[in-house]
Motif scaffolding. Sequence first.
Motif, PDB file in Angstrom:
ATOM      1  N   SER A 149       0.839  -1.187   0.000  1.00 44.17           N
ATOM      2  CA  SER A 149       0.000   0.000   0.000  1.00 44.17           C
ATOM      3  C   SER A 149       0.877   1.240   0.000  1.00 44.17           C
ATOM      4  N   ARG A 203      -0.295   4.266   1.237  1.00 46.05           N
ATOM      5  CA  ARG A 203      -0.613   5.081   2.414  1.00 46.05           C
ATOM      6  C   ARG A 203      -0.736   4.321   3.724  1.00 46.05           C
ATOM      7  N   LEU A 206      -6.146  -0.015   7.629  1.00 47.37           N
ATOM      8  CA  LEU A 206      -7.010   0.481   6.549  1.00 47.37           C
ATOM      9  C   LEU A 206      -8.293   1.071   7.123  1.00 47.37           C
ATOM     10  N   VAL A 240      -9.429  -2.917  -1.568  1.00 48.61           N
ATOM     11  CA  VAL A 240      -8.247  -3.778  -1.639  1.00 48.61           C
ATOM     12  C   VAL A 240      -8.345  -4.659  -2.882  1.00 48.61           C
ATOM     13  N   LEU A 257      -2.115   0.016  -8.382  1.00 48.88           N
ATOM     14  CA  LEU A 257      -2.110   0.514  -7.005  1.00 48.88           C
ATOM     15  C   LEU A 257      -1.637   1.970  -6.996  1.00 48.88           C
ATOM     16  N   TYR A 291      -6.626   1.437  -6.100  1.00 49.82           N
ATOM     17  CA  TYR A 291      -6.791   0.621  -4.894  1.00 49.82           C
ATOM     18  C   TYR A 291      -6.073   1.286  -3.728  1.00 49.82           C
ATOM     19  N   ASP A 292      -6.577   1.058  -2.503  1.00 52.38           N
ATOM     20  CA  ASP A 292      -5.883   1.556  -1.312  1.00 52.38           C
ATOM     21  C   ASP A 292      -4.765   0.603  -0.910  1.00 52.38           C
ATOM     22  N   ALA A 293      -4.922  -0.653  -1.297  1.00 54.07           N
ATOM     23  CA  ALA A 293      -3.909  -1.654  -0.982  1.00 54.07           C
ATOM     24  C   ALA A 293      -4.096  -2.847  -1.912  1.00 54.07           C
ATOM     25  N   ARG A 341       4.920  -3.626   2.696  1.00 54.05           N
ATOM     26  CA  ARG A 341       4.693  -2.823   3.898  1.00 54.05           C
ATOM     27  C   ARG A 341       4.582  -3.724   5.121  1.00 54.05           C
TER      28      ARG A 341
END
Length: 305
Positions: A108, A110, A117, A123, A157, A162-164, A182
């Motif tokens: 991810s 962020r 999350l 995701v 990504l 996508y956030d992750a 991560r």
Amino acid sequence: MTLLRLATRQSALALWQTEHVATRLRAAHPGLTVELVPMTTRGDRIIDRPLADIGGKGLFLKELEVAMLEGRADAAVHSLKDVPMELDGPFTLAAMLERADPFDAFVSVRFSDIDALPKGARVGTSSLRRQAQLRARRPDLVVADLRGNVNTRLAKLESGEYDAIILACAGLERLGLSRYIRHRLEAPGWLPAVAQGAIAVECRDNDALTQSLLSVLDHDKTRTCVEAERAMNRRLHGSCHVPVAAYATLDGGILSLEGLVGSATTGHCVRAHAVGKAADPEGLGRLVAAELLLQGADAMLGLSK
Ligand SMILES: NCc1[nH]cc(CCC(=O)O)c1CC(=O)O
């Protein structure tokens, strides 16, 4: 002078893995000439649908096997997790290389881990196994399909779609992309695919010369662990396209196997664990599969119809 031709898919990961096998073979057999035969498979061509929909065992193998039958290649290099539980045709897995990192990676820009999350985060993963475990852990997330090779997925990504996403650590490491990891999703909290992290080399089962050249790359401990995982999955009639996860370890002669079957839609998961002897990985795989079936895995996998 002997020539060994290695069939491979053309993705960056497949090419890395095949170059790795070629390098190991050249080192083990001075005087052996090793060449790569890059090919496109059905699994590579159809990229607009989830793999689970295309179904089909051996989606990534068939073309490479045909090349071996037609004498255009002597062996084929695979990610063992993409190899069906039963090989059909006159083939054998002559070498299973020492397993790299077997676990999945949380990737991810962020966020640092699944638990970090926010509610409703998006995701990306097309793996039913990863979807089931995500839903079990965080029913509030939005799980979205994501296919393509490792670089395509990372690009999606980074574009913010996508956030992750979840990928295998081994693939990222081989491509020099470990900085994207991560968080490592370790067992037993999160289980990888059967045979994840292991590379296998396949050849014709009547080709004694190729088999003996490849046999020096075989890693005993990896083979024992992977055989337990594959025996479990075979009993569950699984492939790499069903929500089945497993992880075996071998320590001091004790073989330990953790298995999971999940539902990608509800996130309901059943788990089983058992230990056994290194001499009987098959038996341990069947034992854990039987325990999962007792807990209702047959209905979850559609085996009880
Ligand atoms: N499904 C494709 C695939 N097959 C093997 C790996 C990674 C390398 C390995 O497990 O050995 C990957 C990529 C991924 O799942 O992120």
